[in-house]
Design a protein around this motif. Sequence first.
Motif, short mmCIF file in Angstrom:
data_model
loop_
_atom_site.label_atom_id
_atom_site.label_comp_id
_atom_site.label_asym_id
_atom_site.label_seq_id
_atom_site.Cartn_x
_atom_site.Cartn_y
_atom_site.Cartn_z
N VAL A 1 54.49 43.72 37.08
CA VAL A 1 53.11 43.94 37.53
C VAL A 1 53.15 44.75 38.81
N ILE B 1 48.66 36.02 34.41
CA ILE B 1 48.59 36.95 33.29
C ILE B 1 48.71 36.19 31.97
N ARG C 1 48.76 31.04 29.99
CA ARG C 1 48.45 31.71 31.26
C ARG C 1 49.58 31.44 32.25
N ILE D 1 46.42 42.68 27.52
CA ILE D 1 46.77 41.62 28.47
C ILE D 1 45.50 41.19 29.20
N LEU E 1 44.40 39.82 32.96
CA LEU E 1 44.76 39.57 34.35
C LEU E 1 43.71 38.64 34.95
N CYS F 1 45.23 46.82 41.01
CA CYS F 1 46.36 46.80 40.08
C CYS F 1 46.62 48.22 39.57
N VAL G 1 50.78 47.46 34.31
CA VAL G 1 51.62 46.33 33.88
C VAL G 1 52.50 46.83 32.74
#
Length: 223
Positions: free
Chosen positions: A8, A24, A35, A64, A66, A79, A82
């Motif tokens: 990440v 995640i 999670r 995914i 987040l 972010c 990933v």
Amino acid sequence: MAIYKVAVATGDVAEAGTNNTISITLVGSQGESRRTTVSSLFLPGQEKRLSVDCRQDLGPIVLIRLHKWRIFLEDAWFCKDVRVTAPDGTLYRFPCYQWLEGVTTVEVREGSGKKLVDDELQILKEHRRGELAARQEAYRWKNYAQGWPRCLNVGSIHELDSNIQFSCIRATNFTGFLILQGASHFLSGFLLRCTSWDSLDEMRTIFSRTQGRDIGGCLVYPS
């Protein structure tokens, strides 16, 4: 048991890091992971690596989730992307490039370009519909005055999501870049010049970084 390697990455813009908790969830065509907490401290430009253990293979990873959660103070997080490596070595990339604010969950699709007809899984169809609805809600238009161009239906830019508005951080980065380029041109003598160029060779000494660009009708390359 299937083990997925996850990386990440936080963006390198100012104040991109956070001290809020980020977790995640991996979603595949054959199920999803539990999670898993990534970290509670992210620095700008930093990359966090972790392993996500699953009871079974999830199949191709299609998106995914987040999750951002805080205990006390809010601290937005930017972010970058990933990357997920499956047990068989397949690498999945999820470009994010957005701010996460408040207590929120953001779904990010795998980065391969696909058309609407390529979405065979129901979860991908629902994600696309949700994304479209969010855009329609964010980009609403109104008539400011008769005969004027239409504008966004908001009373202030502060009502816009931080990923839409031109933030103070972006303005600061832009201003810093402008100052740097201005100083570079000043030191090279470009800003102080008040006479015409004598030759292309003289221009080449000023714009020493110009390579393969069209200057004065000629394609200039460094000798």
